[in-house]
Design an enzyme around this catalytic site. Structure first.
Site, PDB file in Angstrom:
ATOM      1  N   GLN A  99      -4.316  -1.310   9.876  1.00 21.24           N
ATOM      2  CA  GLN A  99      -4.185  -2.683   9.146  1.00 21.24           C
ATOM      3  C   GLN A  99      -4.957  -3.528  10.184  1.00 21.24           C
ATOM      4  O   GLN A  99      -4.583  -3.547  11.473  1.00 21.24           O
ATOM      5  CB  GLN A  99      -2.778  -2.986   8.842  1.00 21.24           C
ATOM      6  CG  GLN A  99      -2.757  -4.292   8.012  1.00 21.24           C
ATOM      7  CD  GLN A  99      -3.428  -4.217   6.612  1.00 21.24           C
ATOM      8  OE1 GLN A  99      -3.680  -3.255   6.084  1.00 21.24           O
ATOM      9  NE2 GLN A  99      -3.736  -5.401   6.129  1.00 21.24           N
ATOM     10  N   ASP A 109     -10.672   3.098   4.167  1.00 20.43           N
ATOM     11  CA  ASP A 109     -10.947   1.759   4.185  1.00 20.43           C
ATOM     12  C   ASP A 109     -12.458   1.538   4.173  1.00 20.43           C
ATOM     13  O   ASP A 109     -13.076   0.378   3.811  1.00 20.43           O
ATOM     14  CB  ASP A 109     -10.470   1.129   5.593  1.00 20.43           C
ATOM     15  CG  ASP A 109      -9.298   0.397   5.242  1.00 20.43           C
ATOM     16  OD1 ASP A 109      -9.102  -0.241   4.150  1.00 20.43           O
ATOM     17  OD2 ASP A 109      -8.662   0.150   6.336  1.00 20.43           O
ATOM     18  N   LYS A 158       1.035  -1.173  -0.096  1.00 20.45           N
ATOM     19  CA  LYS A 158       0.003   0.056   0.250  1.00 20.45           C
ATOM     20  C   LYS A 158       0.770   1.393  -0.068  1.00 20.45           C
ATOM     21  O   LYS A 158       0.615   2.202  -0.655  1.00 20.45           O
ATOM     22  CB  LYS A 158      -0.927   0.068   1.308  1.00 20.45           C
ATOM     23  CG  LYS A 158      -1.996  -1.287   1.234  1.00 20.45           C
ATOM     24  CD  LYS A 158      -2.879  -1.240   2.500  1.00 20.45           C
ATOM     25  CE  LYS A 158      -3.711  -2.547   2.182  1.00 20.45           C
ATOM     26  NZ  LYS A 158      -4.568  -2.808   3.479  1.00 20.45           N
TER      27      LYS A 158
END
Ligand code: GUN
Length: 290
Positions: A97, A120, A53
């Site tokens: 994460q 997200d 990412k």
């Protein structure tokens, strides 16, 4: 029939070129999109995802900040980090994460992220808006799958989509997005009885269960479109999905490979969401400040 391969890598590269050029234009206007990624602990798979990412956001011309915290970090210290990022004007997207260590309340952390920076799409405000069809950040993997289906010319309206898996990250939002485009949706999961009865009815089959090569040709209807969200290792340590690719391809009309299918699209949608957040914030800024 041998199904055609839906090439997520190629589709991703094309979208990322567009994201890079939009990012360049935003930078020219004095606003560089910034993504912060928070990694807690030393889970190797998570580290690999986070590194990807970061690399992808830098390649798109964005600012990227990786914050690594030890696995024993307190929940309060993590919440303080999120709060600092919420208030940092150079950061437009915040990603923590998952999974987090067991002593940390995942939903408390997700809810601490500003919904405006929740690239997200996990915050309840964004999930709620997505379900009622309002503009919001959408979870990257299901958003990427919708884009793959679109680019591959797969019709959705009136089709029976069967989702295997009911996670908050993939399964649940996936079904909602397909429903919004007029699919008939069935959710299957670990407690579903007679799984094959459902999967064999699917025009579009989405496998997100995390079990290597679980879906075989016997599960699949002739001509189905099969999307594989799995990221596993087979008995030889080779990367593979939830679908037994070689046998299922013989029955499917189209299929995504692993690697090179859904995976690259997840990261691409993260970049798209970060660009969207920066565009919204910066146009507010530009219209307020001339
Ligand atoms: N863990 C597995 N997939 C994801 C994702 O898309 N976002 C975050 N934050 N964690 C994940």
């Amino acid at each position: 029939m041998t199904g055609r391969i839906i090439d997520g890598k190629a589709i991703s590269e094309q979208i990322r070129r567009q994201i890079k050029s939009d990012t360049d234009r935003l930078i020219e206007r004095g606003c560089r999109p910034g993504l912060a990624v928070v990694l807690v602990g030393d889970n190797q798979a998570s580290r690999t995802y986070v590194t990807n990412k970061k690399k992808a956001s830098l390649a798109a011309g964005m600012k990227s900040e990786l914050i690594e915290l030890p696995s024993e970090v307190s929940q309060q210290a993590l919440l303080n980090t999120v709060d600092r990022l919420n208030r940092d004007p150079s950061i437009h997207g915040i990603l923590v994460q998952l999974p987090l260590p067991p002593h940390i309340d995942e939903s408390a952390v997700i809810q601490a992220i500003s919904p405006k920076k929740d690239v997200d799409g996990f915050h309840p405000e964004n999930v709620g808006k997505m379900i009622i069809g309002q503009d919001s950040f959408i979870s990257c993997t299901p958003a990427g799958i919708m884009e793959l289906l679109k680019q591959a010319g797969v019709g959705i309206a009136g089709k029976h989509a069967v989702i295997l898996g009911r996670s908050n990250i993939v399964g649940k939002p996936m079904g909602q997005l397909l429903l919004q485009q007029d699919a008939t949706v069935t959710y299957c999961h670990s407690k579903t009885e007679n799984l094959e009865t459902f999967t064999r009815q699917a025009d579009i089959l989405i496998a997100a269960i995390g079990q290597a090569k679980f879906i075989t040709a016997d599960h699949v209807k002739q001509g189905a479109v099969v999307i594989d969200v799995g990221m596993n290792r087979d008995e030889h340590g080779k990367r593979c999905g939830d679908v037994d690719f070689d046998s299922v391809r013989e029955k499917a009309s189209a299929i995504t490979p692993v690697p090179g299918g859904v995976g690259p699209m997840t990261v691409t949608m993260l970049l798209k969401n970060t660009l969207k957040s920066a565009t919204q914030t910066c146009s507010n800024y530009i219209s307020t400040n001339g």
